[in-house]
Design a protein around this motif. Structure first.
Motif, PDB file in Angstrom:
ATOM      1  N   GLN A 186      10.124-130.093  39.024  1.00  0.00           N
ATOM      2  CA  GLN A 186       9.702-131.435  38.606  1.00  0.00           C
ATOM      3  C   GLN A 186      10.852-132.428  38.642  1.00  0.00           C
ATOM      4  O   GLN A 186      10.666-133.598  38.995  1.00  0.00           O
ATOM      5  N   GLN A 212       6.341-126.627  44.111  1.00  0.00           N
ATOM      6  CA  GLN A 212       6.190-127.800  43.258  1.00  0.00           C
ATOM      7  C   GLN A 212       7.388-128.750  43.333  1.00  0.00           C
ATOM      8  O   GLN A 212       7.404-129.781  42.658  1.00  0.00           O
ATOM      9  N   GLN A 214       9.926-131.583  43.777  1.00  0.00           N
ATOM     10  CA  GLN A 214       9.820-133.019  44.028  1.00  0.00           C
ATOM     11  C   GLN A 214      11.218-133.571  44.307  1.00  0.00           C
ATOM     12  O   GLN A 214      12.110-133.448  43.463  1.00  0.00           O
TER      13      GLN A 214
END
Length: 337
Positions: A186, A212, A214
């Protein structure tokens, strides 16, 4: 996950030092051994040298982690030195920012800050460190945010980290489950997984991190490092003998009776129950605890790299005799060439 061509000869190999205190020895001698090992692996071409925060452990001397990081950095020339890691819930975030701001100011471009959320100790020790047990797992992301703000050029907080503000100190998140993998993804940070003691969760955590991830101001792509125990010697037989020190340490901790690092023994089966010996096989999995001669270690590292597609490996070697520990890293460096 697709398997790409990658060998450990063309990825960085690093060192995780638990600053072991040997039976019959003292932390003073442990620190001398750590300096000697750091100088040794720097010459051999290892990329970084990390130390881990543990408390109330008679066999681990790196409790004042930032202090020993400074000592190692002062006695080496170019190898990166850092924390693998600092257990952030044990500390005021500002203090860590100031400590690592100081280290980066003294040794610019060489300091890493790996962060964990476990206490690195039992509850009584955690209370002694914090004076409260009110810090929750859910607070860890908030602490990471605070730390990043202290290092920012334009911090939001009115409280400034001096030194620390505006310094480029790489932050890593460390984990042995999916929590830090998810948070690292994240926040777009590097991630190091403790596969050397949590092998079963390695692939799920790495997959989650990569899927996931980013991109952030500091990283465009995910970067994953995995921990590996390696006990290398000139023969498989000698390596398995040396590895009994690690096995004894693990089992004594499992019994709730941590000890100094014990010398190797020839008949480990006589000292522990069948259930305890089975626990060794499960937690010190042969995939992530690689024991043997040069060729055995080569195959083990290649297999684990193929499985994980890691960007870097960090190697721990809980070996009683300093000469044997240095020789283990020499053998690994011969594989790097």
């Amino acid at each position: 996950m697709a398997k790409h061509s990658r060998t450990f000869q063309n990825i960085p190999l690093s060192v995780l030092d638990l600053a072991p205190v040997n039976e019959g020895s003292t932390p003073r001698e442990s620190f001398k051994n750590s300096v000697d090992l750091a100088k040794h692996v720097e010459k051999l071409g290892f990329h970084r040298y990390w130390l881990a925060e543990h408390h109330n452990m008679p066999g681990i001397a790196s409790s004042a982690t930032s202090v020993i990081i400074g000592h190692i950095a002062e006695n080496t020339n170019h190898i990166r030195v850092g924390a693998g890691g600092i257990m952030l819930p044990n500390h005021a975030t500002l203090v860590i920012a100031e400590q690592f701001g100081t280290l980066e100011s003294l040794y610019p471009g060489r300091i890493d800050l790996g962060l964990g959320r476990a206490p690195g100790s039992d509850q009584a020790t955690a209370y002694a460190l914090r004076r409260t047990l009110n810090m929750r797992v859910e607070d860890f992301p908030m602490q990471v945010n605070e730390l990043q703000d202290y290092f920012s050029d334009h911090p939001v907080s009115n409280v400034k980290s001096v030194p620390g503000q505006g310094l480029d100190i790489p932050i890593w998140l460390l984990g042995s489950s999916d929590f830090s993998a998810r948070l690292a993804a994240q926040k777009g940070l590097s991630f190091s997984f403790a596969s050397h003691f949590a092998p079963a969760y390695t692939i799920p955590a790495l997959n989650l991190y990569r899927e996931q991830f980013q991109p952030s101001e500091v990283m465009e792509n995910p970067y994953a490092m995995v921990g590996v125990n390696v006990i290398a010697a000139d023969t498989d037989e000698k390596a398995h003998y040396l590895a009994t020190s690690l096995q004894q340490q693990f089992l004594n901790m499992r019994r709730g009776q941590p000890t100094k690092l014990k010398p190797p023994i020839k008949d480990i089966e006589a000292h522990f129950s069948a259930m305890e010996l089975e626990a060794i096989k499960q937690s010190l999995d042969p995939r992530t605890t690689i024991i043997g001669s040069k060729e055995t270690v080569r195959k083990g590292l290649e297999n684990f790299l193929t499985e994980t597609q890691a960007d870097e490996m960090i190697i721990s070697a809980q070996i009683y005799n300093q000469e044997d520990r240095e020789r283990s890293f020499e053998i690994i460096s011969e594989l790097m060439d």
